[in-house]
Design a protein around this motif. Structure first.
Motif, PDB file in Angstrom:
ATOM      1  N   HIS A 264       0.618  -1.280   0.049  1.00  0.00           N
ATOM      2  CA  HIS A 264       0.030  -0.004  -0.005  1.00  0.00           C
ATOM      3  C   HIS A 264       0.892   1.384   0.121  1.00  0.00           C
ATOM      4  N   LEU A 265       1.892   1.381   1.002  1.00  0.00           N
ATOM      5  CA  LEU A 265       2.532   2.524   1.137  1.00  0.00           C
ATOM      6  C   LEU A 265       3.517   2.858  -0.114  1.00  0.00           C
ATOM      7  N   ILE A 266       4.262   1.877  -0.608  1.00  0.00           N
ATOM      8  CA  ILE A 266       5.194   2.128  -1.598  1.00  0.00           C
ATOM      9  C   ILE A 266       4.424   2.449  -2.952  1.00  0.00           C
ATOM     10  N   PRO A 267       3.314   1.352  -3.267  1.00  0.00           N
ATOM     11  CA  PRO A 267       2.632   1.771  -4.679  1.00  0.00           C
ATOM     12  C   PRO A 267       2.099   3.168  -4.670  1.00  0.00           C
ATOM     13  N   ASN A 268       1.545   3.594  -3.573  1.00  0.00           N
ATOM     14  CA  ASN A 268       1.100   4.757  -3.448  1.00  0.00           C
ATOM     15  C   ASN A 268       1.582   5.996  -3.593  1.00  0.00           C
ATOM     16  N   SER A 269       2.969   6.144  -2.867  1.00  0.00           N
ATOM     17  CA  SER A 269       3.765   6.916  -2.840  1.00  0.00           C
ATOM     18  C   SER A 269       4.887   7.056  -4.046  1.00  0.00           C
ATOM     19  N   ILE A 270       4.913   5.810  -4.703  1.00  0.00           N
ATOM     20  CA  ILE A 270       6.157   6.024  -5.854  1.00  0.00           C
ATOM     21  C   ILE A 270       5.890   6.734  -6.802  1.00  0.00           C
ATOM     22  N   GLY A 271       4.677   7.112  -7.113  1.00  0.00           N
ATOM     23  CA  GLY A 271       4.510   7.958  -8.483  1.00  0.00           C
ATOM     24  C   GLY A 271       5.246   9.228  -8.005  1.00  0.00           C
ATOM     25  N   VAL A 272       4.493   9.777  -7.007  1.00  0.00           N
ATOM     26  CA  VAL A 272       4.999  11.259  -6.736  1.00  0.00           C
ATOM     27  C   VAL A 272       6.446  11.494  -6.554  1.00  0.00           C
ATOM     28  N   VAL A 273       7.022  10.213  -5.965  1.00  0.00           N
ATOM     29  CA  VAL A 273       8.477  10.363  -5.696  1.00  0.00           C
ATOM     30  C   VAL A 273       9.229  10.480  -6.985  1.00  0.00           C
ATOM     31  N   ILE A 274       8.733   9.352  -7.892  1.00  0.00           N
ATOM     32  CA  ILE A 274       9.347   9.312  -9.387  1.00  0.00           C
ATOM     33  C   ILE A 274       9.465  10.659 -10.067  1.00  0.00           C
ATOM     34  N   ILE A 275       8.152  11.288 -10.033  1.00  0.00           N
ATOM     35  CA  ILE A 275       7.872  12.466 -10.743  1.00  0.00           C
ATOM     36  C   ILE A 275       8.955  13.383 -10.030  1.00  0.00           C
ATOM     37  N   SER A 276       8.957  13.713  -8.776  1.00  0.00           N
ATOM     38  CA  SER A 276       9.546  14.876  -8.393  1.00  0.00           C
ATOM     39  C   SER A 276      11.190  14.436  -8.626  1.00  0.00           C
ATOM     40  N   THR A 277      11.664  13.122  -8.703  1.00  0.00           N
ATOM     41  CA  THR A 277      13.210  12.967  -9.065  1.00  0.00           C
ATOM     42  C   THR A 277      13.305  13.350 -10.490  1.00  0.00           C
ATOM     43  N   ALA A 278      12.494  13.220 -11.222  1.00  0.00           N
ATOM     44  CA  ALA A 278      12.211  13.397 -12.758  1.00  0.00           C
ATOM     45  C   ALA A 278      12.446  14.999 -12.780  1.00  0.00           C
ATOM     46  N   LEU A 279      11.795  15.608 -12.181  1.00  0.00           N
ATOM     47  CA  LEU A 279      11.915  16.921 -12.314  1.00  0.00           C
ATOM     48  C   LEU A 279      13.195  17.750 -11.497  1.00  0.00           C
ATOM     49  N   GLN A 280      13.499  16.797 -10.830  1.00  0.00           N
ATOM     50  CA  GLN A 280      14.952  17.382 -10.258  1.00  0.00           C
ATOM     51  C   GLN A 280      16.133  17.281 -10.987  1.00  0.00           C
ATOM     52  N   ILE A 281      16.139  16.403 -12.081  1.00  0.00           N
ATOM     53  CA  ILE A 281      17.249  16.130 -12.886  1.00  0.00           C
ATOM     54  C   ILE A 281      17.433  17.733 -13.977  1.00  0.00           C
ATOM     55  N   PRO A 282      16.229  18.030 -14.481  1.00  0.00           N
ATOM     56  CA  PRO A 282      16.499  19.367 -15.023  1.00  0.00           C
ATOM     57  C   PRO A 282      17.137  20.553 -14.253  1.00  0.00           C
ATOM     58  N   SER A 283      16.790  20.325 -12.985  1.00  0.00           N
ATOM     59  CA  SER A 283      17.107  21.607 -12.209  1.00  0.00           C
ATOM     60  C   SER A 283      18.689  21.237 -11.723  1.00  0.00           C
ATOM     61  N   ALA A 284      18.939  19.942 -11.252  1.00  0.00           N
ATOM     62  CA  ALA A 284      20.540  19.666 -11.285  1.00  0.00           C
ATOM     63  C   ALA A 284      21.249  19.877 -12.358  1.00  0.00           C
ATOM     64  N   ILE A 285      20.910  19.826 -13.836  1.00  0.00           N
ATOM     65  CA  ILE A 285      21.609  20.212 -14.841  1.00  0.00           C
ATOM     66  C   ILE A 285      21.701  21.537 -14.962  1.00  0.00           C
ATOM     67  N   PHE A 286      20.702  22.378 -14.667  1.00  0.00           N
ATOM     68  CA  PHE A 286      20.745  23.808 -14.726  1.00  0.00           C
ATOM     69  C   PHE A 286      21.951  24.302 -13.648  1.00  0.00           C
ATOM     70  N   THR A 287      21.753  23.857 -12.234  1.00  0.00           N
ATOM     71  CA  THR A 287      22.758  24.262 -11.319  1.00  0.00           C
ATOM     72  C   THR A 287      24.326  23.924 -11.780  1.00  0.00           C
ATOM     73  N   GLU A 288      24.061  22.684 -12.299  1.00  0.00           N
ATOM     74  CA  GLU A 288      25.569  22.240 -12.915  1.00  0.00           C
ATOM     75  C   GLU A 288      26.192  23.377 -13.999  1.00  0.00           C
ATOM     76  N   SER A 289      25.298  23.670 -14.791  1.00  0.00           N
ATOM     77  CA  SER A 289      25.876  24.513 -16.211  1.00  0.00           C
ATOM     78  C   SER A 289      25.958  26.085 -15.537  1.00  0.00           C
ATOM     79  N   TYR A 290      25.115  26.363 -14.554  1.00  0.00           N
ATOM     80  CA  TYR A 290      25.394  27.634 -13.867  1.00  0.00           C
ATOM     81  C   TYR A 290      26.669  27.726 -13.025  1.00  0.00           C
ATOM     82  N   LEU A 291      27.033  26.839 -12.292  1.00  0.00           N
ATOM     83  CA  LEU A 291      28.353  26.764 -11.556  1.00  0.00           C
ATOM     84  C   LEU A 291      29.490  26.677 -12.743  1.00  0.00           C
ATOM     85  N   SER A 292      29.390  25.910 -13.783  1.00  0.00           N
ATOM     86  CA  SER A 292      30.351  25.718 -14.719  1.00  0.00           C
ATOM     87  C   SER A 292      30.537  27.137 -15.207  1.00  0.00           C
TER      88      SER A 292
END
Lengths: 352, 319
Positions: free
Chosen positions: A262-290
């Motif tokens: 119950h707990l994992i299947p119901n929260s995994i979607g939200v977690v995966i989505i926010s991880t996916a949205l974290q990637i562009p922000s990390a790429i952005f931060t890296e390029s900003y620092l570079s």
């Protein structure tokens, strides 16, 4: 049997057993589907998200495969060969131009692989540098998000489960880190860590990755886990109180069953989505620092450092800035659109 | 009646408590930034004079004595803290001889604040207008054009935007000067800084406007015969702008961090450039000073926009 014409009693003789064909007809035609299949179907219907996914996949595959088959390498200065003076005709080539020795080879009838984007000021093939820079930027974005995910899940779930004082203290720390001006602290940490780390990791495997990238990961691990931890804690707190969890518990389910089913299947979607949205922000931060000169160690390229280097020869070679700029924007845009598509497809609760 | 008054008082004391809580958190945040930056800077191997060429042991000893670096770490820390709080003094710059960090920051601030405020006002005005226009012409061509353009702007990092504007408008077309030290040279940096928040506000206003237009009270107003103009300006827009208030804090924070690279690209003599130069030049007191000042700025902006939000929208419950 005495038949009454106006009786409302049904005539039992009129009923026939259903034939096989009729039974077949009554069976629900739609195949049963899982949550995942359903989400994928919804995602594929979203043309923008599908197109973004294809773009990301193409860019990622190209950045992995092309450096393996390309005749030039990202750090080879083409004008420099051992035992000879530096051949400066290789520096600052425009797209599809050749160096002096290459021109001679072409005159002799040999084929020389073209420099699609020309070369940079040190005579390095610019196309492969962009490809390699894309690989670095994508890798940094991906691993930084994984780090954020792991730390966020650990802290968030401990805080959510334990509750009480632990929860209170953890959340106060989260509040403070959350209200820190992140970019400034990132710059501060990155500028100092790269100096301090260089000595520490010298000679080890980590030295290959470079002190700057590692300091980038540390910075992400220290600062960016807080929103993930908040999200996970919130999920756990709200899911724990749901009626169906109580119902499962009432029927005798154990804790591990509840978590798994119950707990994992119901929260995994939200977690995966926010991880996916974290990637562009990390790429952005890296390029900003570079771009500020705090990114990857030279001669390793990243999209941000390529853009930053291009600023020096901007008047003569503006395309050297435009190319990495377009690639970064394309990656960030398609990742964001894909992430939005994922959210729409896998989080039906959000649909209005 | 009495209950009503008590309820009202309760609300106000709640608000007061909320403001006090936020103030305490803000003060704590600033303290964390100061402490962090102090100890991070002291953790650099070789100390702040690492970059100096051919400096003998005795000279380093003298320099350390001059800047008080020979004292125990905690003593240094408390002196540093005391100087900031009582005299707003960050000490002298290590690289720009004879200048205090405060003076460098003050000089830079004059340009940066001008730059930031103009960019913020442009972003607010044009974002609200575009967002409202898109919402009112929902799914029409103009709405689609606005959404495509803003989506592109939102995913373009400010340094890319700035560099591209520099290439096209300063180098290719030559309309604006590439150097940002003159007034005409500030046009491109302002546009660069304004585009991202403008695009964000446009999307924000559009979605909240669409939300508001679907509310019952709009239908009621329409049924009463209120004119379209009055509905939009008197009812819809007023409520649709509430989310924009919360975005103001992050927007100004974004402009502050954006100005770091923008000032580097266009060579604007602001605090952002001073910060970037201090990092590449390892001018540690200047790094700390600018970090602390910019952090205080960001924290205050977030504080003000959060408190305003609670005051403006009474529906929001205070914890």
């Amino acid at each position: 049997m005495n038949k009454k014409i106006f009786s409302l009693h049904p005539d039992l003789d009129a009923f026939m057993p259903a034939s096989e064909a009729e039974k077949e007809y009554m069976v629900e035609m739609r195949q049963s589907t899982t949550f995942f299949k359903d989400g994928v179907k919804r995602l594929l219907k979203n043309k923008v998200a599908t197109a973004s996914f294809i773009i990301i996949l193409t860019i990622a595959l190209a950045s992995i495969i092309l450096p393996m088959v390309w005749p030039y390498s990202y750090d080879a200065m083409l004008g420099v060969s051992p035992g000879k003076p530096v051949d400066s005709s290789y520096n600052n080539l425009r797209p599809f131009e050749y160096g002096a020795t290459e021109l001679r080879l072409i005159e002799q009838g040999e084929k020389v692989f073209p420099h699609i984007f020309g070369t940079d000021s040190s005579g390095r093939d610019y196309f492969i540098r962009v490809v390699y820079g894309t690989r670095i930027s994508l890798a940094v974005g991906f691993f930084a998000s994984i780090i954020v995910l792991v730390i966020g899940i650990t802290v968030g779930s401990i805080s959510g489960y334990a509750g009480g004082k632990i929860d209170l203290y953890v959340m106060r720390i989260v509040d403070i880190i959350y209200s820190l001006p992140d970019m400034l602290v990132v710059i501060l940490l990155a500028s100092v860590l790269r100096v301090s780390l260089a000595g520490v990791i010298e000679g080890s495997v980590l030295a290959k990755i470079g002190s700057n990238i590692i300091s980038l990961f540390i910075v992400f691990g220290v600062l960016y886990w807080v929103s993930m931890a908040r999200l996970i804690r919130g999920q756990i707190l709200s899911l724990r109180e749901q009626e169906y969890v109580l119902a499962t518990r009432a029927t005798g389910a154990k804790g591990s069953w509840i978590i798994r089913k119950h707990l994992i299947p119901n929260s995994i979607g939200v977690v995966i989505i926010s991880t996916a949205l974290q990637i562009p922000s990390a790429i952005f931060t890296e390029s900003y620092l570079s771009f500020l000169g705090l990114g990857v160690n030279a001669p390793m390229p990243s999209l941000g450092s390529l853009a930053s280097e291009a600023l020096n020869g901007l008047t003569s070679y503006p395309f050297r800035l435009v190319i990495p700029a377009v690639v970064i924007s394309l990656i960030v845009l398609s990742l964001n659109l894909f992430g939005d598509g994922l959210r729409d497809a896998f989080d039906p609760k959000l649909n209005k | 009646m009495i209950e009503k008054i008590q309820g009202g008082l309760g609300m106000n004391t709640k608000l007061l408590f909320y403001i006090l809580k936020r103030l305490a958190l803000a003060a704590l945040t600033v303290w964390v930034v100061i402490t962090l930056s102090f100890f991070i800077m002291r953790a650099v191997p070789g100390g702040p004079f690492l970059g100096e060429k051919a400096v003998s042991e005795t000279v380093i000893k003298q320099l350390e004595a001059k800047y008080g670096l020979d004292k125990p770490l905690l003593t240094q820390y408390f002196t540093y803290l005391k100087d900031i709080v009582t005299r707003f003094d960050f000490g002298p710059s290590l690289k720009q001889r004879g200048r205090d960090v405060v003076d460098i920051i003050k000089d830079g601030m004059r340009t940066s604040i001008k730059l930031g405020l103009i960019a913020a006002s442009i972003a607010l005005v044009s974002g609200i207008v575009l967002g409202a226009a898109a919402a009112l012409r929902r799914n029409k061509l103009i709405d689609k054009i606005i959404m495509v353009i803003t989506t592109a702007f939102v995913s373009m990092p400010s340094f890319i935007m700035g560099s591209l504007l520099l290439v096209f408008f300063a180098i290719k077309l030559g309309i604006f000067p590439a150097n940002g030290s003159t007034t005409a040279g500030l046009v491109l940096p302002v546009i660069t800084l304004a585009l991202y928040p403008m695009a964000y506000i446009t999307r924000l206003v559009r979605s909240s406007m669409l939300d508001v237009l679907g509310q019952d009270y709009i239908r009621t107003a329409r049924a009463k015969g209120v004119s379209g103009k009055n509905i939009i300006f008197g009812h819809a827009l007023k409520n649709a702008l509430i989310p924009v208030i919360t975005y103001c804090g992050p927007m100004l924070a974004g402009i502050v961090t954006g100005s770091l690279v923008v000032e580097k690209i266009f060579a604007v003599p602001g605090i952002g450039r001073a910060f970037v130069n201090s990092i590449t030049g390892r001018d540690y007191p200047l790094i700390m000073g600018t970090t602390i000042v910019l952090s205080v700025l960001i924290v205050i902006m977030n504080l003000v926009s959060d408190i305003l939000y609670k005051i403006v929208d009474p529906r929001i419950t205070l914890e």
